[in-house]
Design a protein around this motif. Structure first.
Motif, PDB file in Angstrom:
ATOM      1  N   LEU A  50       0.881   0.655  -4.702  1.00  0.00           N
ATOM      2  CA  LEU A  50      -0.384   1.187  -5.168  1.00  0.00           C
ATOM      3  C   LEU A  50      -0.462   2.919  -5.380  1.00  0.00           C
ATOM      4  O   LEU A  50      -1.259   3.195  -6.074  1.00  0.00           O
ATOM      5  CB  LEU A  50      -1.398   0.947  -4.067  1.00  0.00           C
ATOM      6  N   LEU A  70      -6.065   3.659  -3.524  1.00  0.00           N
ATOM      7  CA  LEU A  70      -5.740   3.961  -4.845  1.00  0.00           C
ATOM      8  C   LEU A  70      -5.580   5.419  -5.306  1.00  0.00           C
ATOM      9  O   LEU A  70      -6.536   6.153  -4.910  1.00  0.00           O
ATOM     10  CB  LEU A  70      -6.823   2.920  -6.048  1.00  0.00           C
ATOM     11  N   VAL A  89      -5.720  -0.860 -12.212  1.00  0.00           N
ATOM     12  CA  VAL A  89      -5.695  -1.983 -11.588  1.00  0.00           C
ATOM     13  C   VAL A  89      -6.714  -2.963 -12.349  1.00  0.00           C
ATOM     14  O   VAL A  89      -7.820  -2.500 -12.530  1.00  0.00           O
ATOM     15  CB  VAL A  89      -5.965  -1.843  -9.926  1.00  0.00           C
ATOM     16  N   ARG A 137      -9.749   1.591 -13.192  1.00  0.00           N
ATOM     17  CA  ARG A 137     -10.062   0.018 -12.533  1.00  0.00           C
ATOM     18  C   ARG A 137     -10.994  -0.487 -13.162  1.00  0.00           C
ATOM     19  O   ARG A 137     -11.922  -0.158 -13.674  1.00  0.00           O
ATOM     20  CB  ARG A 137     -10.175   0.362 -11.073  1.00  0.00           C
ATOM     21  N   ALA A 158      -6.353   6.596 -10.907  1.00  0.00           N
ATOM     22  CA  ALA A 158      -6.127   5.136 -11.459  1.00  0.00           C
ATOM     23  C   ALA A 158      -7.279   4.490 -12.210  1.00  0.00           C
ATOM     24  O   ALA A 158      -8.446   4.666 -11.710  1.00  0.00           O
ATOM     25  CB  ALA A 158      -5.498   4.219 -10.260  1.00  0.00           C
ATOM     26  N   THR A 186       0.791  -1.125   0.062  1.00  0.00           N
ATOM     27  CA  THR A 186      -0.064  -0.155  -0.056  1.00  0.00           C
ATOM     28  C   THR A 186       0.670   1.289  -0.057  1.00  0.00           C
ATOM     29  O   THR A 186       0.460   2.331  -0.499  1.00  0.00           O
ATOM     30  CB  THR A 186      -0.939  -0.081   1.014  1.00  0.00           C
TER      31      THR A 186
END
Length: 398
Positions: free
Chosen positions: A158, A179, A164, A185, A183, A154
Motif C-alpha cells: 500500500l 494509503l 486503488v 482512489r 494515491a 499494508t
C-alpha cells in the motif's frame, strides 16, 4: 514534443494485470470478465500456470504470461513463523519472475488484482516510475486478510500505490488510513457476469427452489444457509441449490456440508452443483436467492447478480450488501451467522407471493448496477488517469 510526435496516432495504453493465482476465485473471475468485455486498453496478464480462471482470454486479445510461481496455501493466515517466512520467500520469487516478463517491461500501468498480487507487483516495481494500481477486493483488516497477510500488504504494497480501485465504500474505508496521501482512489463495481438486467420480474406462485452462489468456504456461510433452509423447508418438495466449488484446502468444508445435510434430514432436497459458468441462468432458475456470509462482505457479487435479475433476495447485513439493499424495499437484510434470522426471512418469503413480488420489483428498480461492458468502460476511465502524458490513450472500443 516534436511535430512528428504530435501527428503520430496515439497507441492504446498497455496495462499489465497481475494475478497471484489462476484458480477460480471471485477476484479471478471478476478480472476474467473485465478482460473478456473487450476493454479499450492493450491487456497483458501475468499469473501462475495452474488453474483455468483465465482460459480463453487470448481470444479477446489478452496476452498471457503464466510464469508466476504458485504461492503456498494458507501462508497469510498461518501463525507459524516458518510458513510465514516460506510465504514471504515465495512472494519475492514471484516478484523476480514478474520482473523477467516482457509484459512487465513494456507496461504503462500495472494493475494488481488482489492483495497478494499487489505485494508481488510492489516488490517487482521498486525503483521504477510505472504507476501501480491495486484492486481492493477484501476488507483491509487482519480478520479478512490474516495477520501476516495484513501486515505484508499494508507495509510492502500500500505505501507504493499510485491508485486503488475498491469494490465498495466499505472496502475503501477499511484502507483509508494506510494509503499514500497522493494515491488516487475510486469505488467501482466488479464485473459480475451481467449482460442485461431483468426489468419485468417473473414471480412464481410458490417457492420451489432456494439458491446460493459462492465459493464453498466457511465464511461464505453455506452451513448457515442449510440450517435455515432445513428449519423452514425440511420434508417439503422445495430444493436447496448450491452453486460453487471449494478451492485449495477447502474440500474438508464441502464434506462437512454434505455431512450436515444428512444430519439435518435434507440430503434428498439439496443439490451441490459445483462451479456454474452461467450465473444469470442459475439465478433465474431459483425463486429466492440467499447471501449468507458470516462476516461483512466486501462487495457480495451474489447480491448484484440477484438484484440485476430481479430476484427476491435475502442477504447478510453489513459491508457491500448494505450499500445496495434497502431492507424491505429491494431485498431483506438479516444479521450474520444467525440461522434463525435467515429462517424467519425465508419463511416470510415462502408464505407471501406478494412480498416476493414487491421485493422483485424493487430489485428491478435498483439504480447503478452495471453490465460487464459498462464496468470495463468505468475501469478505463480510471486507468486513463495513469496513462503516459504522450504517445498513448484509452479510447472507447466500438
Amino acid at each position: 514534443m516534436s511535430a512528428a510526435d504530435r501527428d503520430r496516432p496515439a497507441r492504446p495504453v498497455r496495462i499489465l494485470h497481475v494475478s497471484h493465482t489462476g484458480h477460480r476465485g471471485g477476484a479471478e473471475l471478476a478480472l476474467a470478465r473485465l478482460l473478456a468485455a473487450r476493454p479499450s486498453w492493450t491487456a497483458g496478464l501475468c499469473c501462475p500456470p495452474a488453474g483455468d480462471a483465465f482460459d480463453g482470454l487470448a481470444a479477446y486479445g489478452v496476452t498471457l504470461d503464466p510464469r508466476l510461481p504458485q504461492l503456498p496455501v494458507g501462508g497469510t493466515r498461518s501463525r507459524s513463523p516458518m510458513l510465514a517466512a516460506r510465504y514471504l520467500t515465495s512472494l519475492r520469487a514471484a516478484a523476480g519472475a514478474l520482473r523477467g516478463s516482457a509484459l512487465f517491461g513494456a507496461a504503462d500501468v500495472i494493475h494488481a488484482n488482489t492483495a497478494a498480487a499487489a505485494i508481488i507487483s510492489a516488490l517487482a516495481n521498486r525503483g521504477r516510475s510505472v504507476p501501480l494500481v491495486v484492486h481492493l477486493r477484501d476488507l483491509v483488516t487482519p480478520e479478512s486478510m490474516g495477520r501476516f497477510g495484513y501486515a505484508a500488504f499494508t507495509r510492502l504494497a500500500l505505501p507504493h500505490v499510485a491508485g486503488v480501485i475498491a469494490n465498495s465504500q466499505t472496502t475503501l474505508a477499511s484502507a483509508a488510513g494506510r494509503l499514500p496521501a497522493g494515491a488516487r482512489r475510486v469505488v467501482l463495481q466488479s464485473p459480475s457476469g451481467l449482460r442485461e438486467r431483468v426489468t419485468q420480474p417473473h414471480v412464481r406462485d410458490q417457492v420451489r427452489a432456494v439458491g446460493m452462489v459462492g465459493r464453498l468456504q466457511r465464511w461464505k456461510g453455506q452451513h448457515v444457509f442449510l440450517r435455515a433452509f432445513a428449519a423452514v423447508f425440511r420434508g417439503t418438495d422445495v430444493r436447496a441449490c448450491l452453486a460453487g466449488a471449494p478451492l485449495f484446502d477447502e474440500a474438508a468444508y464441502e464434506q462437512e456440508l454434505r455431512d450436515l445435510v444428512v444430519e439435518l434430514g435434507i440430503a434428498g432436497q439439496v443439490d451441490f452443483l459445483g462451479h456454474v459458468d452461467d450465473v444469470p441462468a442459475f439465478v433465474d432458475s431459483v425463486d429466492v436467492l440467499v447471501h449468507a456470509s458470516v462476516r461483512p462482505e466486501p462487495l457480495g457479487q451474489t447480491v448484484l447478480q440477484g438484484l440485476a435479475r430481479a430476484k427476491p433476495l435475502v442477504a447478510t447485513e453489513g459491508g457491500g450488501p448494505s450499500e445496495w439493499i434497502r431492507s424491505g424495499a429491494n431485498g431483506l437484510l438479516v444479521p450474520p451467522d444467525r440461522p434463525d434470522a435467515l429462517a424467519a426471512a425465508l419463511r416470510k418469503l415462502a408464505d407471501s407471493r406478494e412480498t416476493r413480488k414487491e421485493l422483485a420489483a424493487g430489485a428491478a428498480a435498483t439504480p447503478g448496477i452495471l453490465s460487464d461492458a459498462e464496468c470495463a468502460r468505468a475501469h478505463a476511465a480510471f486507468f486513463q488517469v495513469f496513462a503516459p502524458a504522450t504517445g498513448s490513450s484509452l479510447t472507447e472500443r466500438r
